[in-house]
Every structure is written in structure tokens, then in C-alpha cells.
Design an enzyme around this catalytic site. Structure first.
Site, PDB file in Angstrom:
ATOM      1  N   TYR A  62      47.266  -8.413  34.124  1.00  0.00           N
ATOM      2  CA  TYR A  62      48.097  -9.108  33.143  1.00  0.00           C
ATOM      3  C   TYR A  62      49.434  -8.393  32.962  1.00  0.00           C
ATOM      4  O   TYR A  62      50.506  -9.023  32.984  1.00  0.00           O
ATOM      5  CB  TYR A  62      47.344  -9.183  31.818  1.00  0.00           C
ATOM      6  N   SER A  76      55.300 -11.130  27.719  1.00  0.00           N
ATOM      7  CA  SER A  76      54.403 -10.525  26.740  1.00  0.00           C
ATOM      8  C   SER A  76      54.951  -9.138  26.423  1.00  0.00           C
ATOM      9  O   SER A  76      55.743  -8.585  27.188  1.00  0.00           O
ATOM     10  CB  SER A  76      52.984 -10.418  27.324  1.00  0.00           C
TER      11      SER A  76
END
Length: 340
Positions: A203, A190
Site C-alpha cells: 500500500y 494517502s
């Protein structure tokens, strides 16, 4: 000495000067490319009769990857913790005529947080197709909040799926790709793996780990198995349901949750809360099919970095520049303005 024995001192060979210094450099053996072994990226004709495995294939980017690879002529293993979703995607590929010639789509339930289940996925793939050439470690979940308040169950869930799931995928599938004659592996990270936004520490920590693992893997494959390529996907906002990943949360991590429960939620701030803003940004993001096209292009070109927008690249570059200039972090995210 009596009895003809020799003292340990007398038996010790004489030395001249200090012991030799240990080498200060690491010798790396690069495996030569065997005759006939291809090092270039996979080309379109080669995709026919090849096999792809996609974790998180039941929705979002994963489902789009399955469709894109099927369009190229590959057989697909649609792997997802949500078995009905995997069955639906596999059925759509067959019913809509996306699969080419005798290619097949096999739905498999797998929880990538389990090393045993990922190993079983590899076995199921080899049993069904006898080979595997393209693997996307794509399954992911999200949870967040203030770093010091995020429940440990959230940390463990996110790390097990987003980081350990990729580790298990690499350990299971790289040897199988090598055995199959070569191919490519794609790990989904990401832009949160190249930046550190607030309210999503679990995350971001996991995705930073995926970037580091993928870059090391790229070099290791270049040295030892150049017939296998590696890429890391670092998307920005994409229209997926990752913010609703709690619907498939296992009981050992607290069981299913709906978006709005836990740390990263609308909370007391209502529509202006961080969770609500994330949901809005995801809804306005790139279509997963566009991401799938970018990934397929990277596989064909044997390109490592896969980004989804120049604004994200500029943000990561500015972060790196500021860090090396000794500047304090600045909060700049495409599409969002938050107080520093």
C-alpha cells in the site's frame, strides 16, 4: 583519385578546435495562456453543466465525492468495480434530489487495474456527456503483512489498482479534460504516501508512487496546459471499507477475500494484532463527507496538497526533518503506538 572520385578524408570539412560542448541546461517551453482561457480554479457557478468522473465511487470517499460534486451542480459518472454499488450511489443522487436541474448520474463498472477498461470509461463519459471537467482517480485497495511474506498476488493486486489505476486514469483523462476546455484532476494517495508504516508495504509503495506522479503532473500541466489543475489527496484515517476491499478482488489475483484473511489480519495476536488495530482506527476516522468537502475546496482554490488533519502533517514533517538530520526512522502514527 582516379575517375574523379574524392576520398572521404578529403570530403570531410575541416574543423577548427574541439567540437562544441553540448548544452548543460534543459530548455522548457511554457505554453502561453490563450486569450480567454481561464487558469484560476473552477468556481461554483461554472460547476453547473460540468461533468465529474469518480473511480471507486460506489462507497467511502468516492461516494462522498460523487455527492459533493452533484450538490455543486455537476453531472456524475459513478465508476466502480462493484457495479451494484455504483448503481446504488447514482440512484441515491437522483432519488434524494441531490442532482441539480438537468444533471445526471451515470453508473459504470470499471476495473481500474485494466488500461482498456479505464480507456472505455473515458469513451463512455464522452459518449454520454460530450465532455469531462473533473476526474478523481480514487479507487483503492489494501493488503499487507510482513514485507518479505506478503504474497506476490497481493503485491500485484495493490500495485495494479492503487498505482497503475492512477497512471491509466491520468493517461486517459488528461487529454479529455484538455479537449473539454480545462478542469481539474485529483489523485487519491494517502499519508502512507508520505510515511512508511509497518505491515503495509504494498500500500505504501503504491501511494508513494501516486504522490510522485501527481507532483510531476502538476508541474507538467503548469508548463503545457495551465487550464488543467491537479491535486493529490493524502488522507489519514477515514471511515471507509478499504480494509474490506478484498470483497471485490478479481480471480486473477486469487479471488475475493474477507478481512481477516491474508497478511494484514488479526491473526494469532487477536484483538491486539495490526489488522484489528487498523480496523479500529478506520472506524474512528474522519467521515468521508468531510474529506469530500476538503477536496472540493482544493479544486475551487486550485490547491495541490489535500490533507485531513494537522496531526498527520506534523508526523510527515517530523519524518522529513529526521531523515535530513540522518536519524533512524521513528514509528509515530496518529492514534496508534507500536513498538519500535
Amino acid at each position: 583519385a582516379a575517375g574523379g572520385t574524392t576520398s572521404s578524408a578529403a570530403a570531410r570539412p575541416a574543423t577548427a578546435g574541439p567540437p562544441a560542448a553540448r548544452p548543460t541546461t534543459l530548455a522548457i517551453t511554457v505554453r502561453p495562456t490563450a486569450p480567454g482561457r481561464k487558469v484560476a480554479g473552477m468556481n461554483v457557478p461554472e460547476a453547473h453543466s460540468r461533468v465529474a468522473v469518480v473511480t471507486g465511487g460506489g462507497s467511502g470517499i468516492g461516494a462522498a465525492l460523487c455527492r459533493r460534486f452533484a450538490e455543486a451542480g455537476m453531472s456524475i459518472v459513478v465508476a466502480d468495480v462493484d457495479k451494484p454499488a455504483a448503481v446504488e450511489v447514482a440512484g441515491q443522487l437522483a432519488d434524494e434530489g441531490v442532482l441539480v436541474a438537468d444533471a445526471r448520474a451515470l453508473p459504470v463498472r470499471v476495473d481500474v487495474a485494466s488500461a482498456d477498461e479505464v480507456a472505455a470509461l473515458g469513451e463512455a463519459t464522452m459518449d454520454a456527456f460530450g465532455a469531462v471537467h473533473l476526474v478523481c482517480n480514487n479507487a483503492g485497495v489494501s493488503a499487507g503483512g510482513l514485507s518479505w511474506e506478503v504474497p506476490m498476488s497481493d503485491w500485484q493486486w495493490v500495485m495494479e489498482v492503487n498505482l497503475w489505476g492512477v497512471v491509466y486514469g491520468v493517461r486517459t483523462f488528461v487529454p479529455l479534460i484538455v479537449r473539454s476546455g480545462g478542469g481539474h484532476i485529483v489523485n487519491t494517495a494517502s499519508m502512507a504516501g508520505l510515511t512508511s508504516p509497518p505491515f503495509m508495504s504494498p500500500y505504501s509503495v503504491a501511494k508513494h508512487g501516486v504522490v510522485a506522479l501527481s507532483e510531476a503532473l502538476y508541474h507538467e500541466l503548469s508548463f503545457s496546459h495551465p487550464e488543467v489543475g491537479a491535486s493529490v489527496l493524502c488522507p489519514g484515517w477515514v471511515r471507509t471499507r478499504i480494509h474490506e476491499a478484498g470483497r471485490n478482488r478479481p480471480q486473477r489475483h486469487g479471488g475475493p477475500t474477507m478481512f481477516g484473511e491474508g497478511g494484514l489480519s488479526e491473526g494469532e495476536e487477536g484483538a491486539d494484532g495490526p489488522g484489528a488495530m487498523v480496523a479500529q482506527l478506520i472506524a474512528s476516522g474522519m467521515d468521508p463527507s468531510e474529506v469530500a468537502d476538503l477536496v472540493w475546496s482544493a479544486v475551487l482554490e486550485r490547491r495541490f496538497w489535500v490533507f485531513t488533519g494537522d496531526d498527520w502533517i506534523a508526523m510527515a514533517a517530523e519524518r522529513a526533518r529526521g531523515a535530513f538530520a540522518g536519524e533512524n526512522p521513528q514509528l509515530k502514527l496518529p492514534g496508534i503506538e507500536l513498538p519500535v
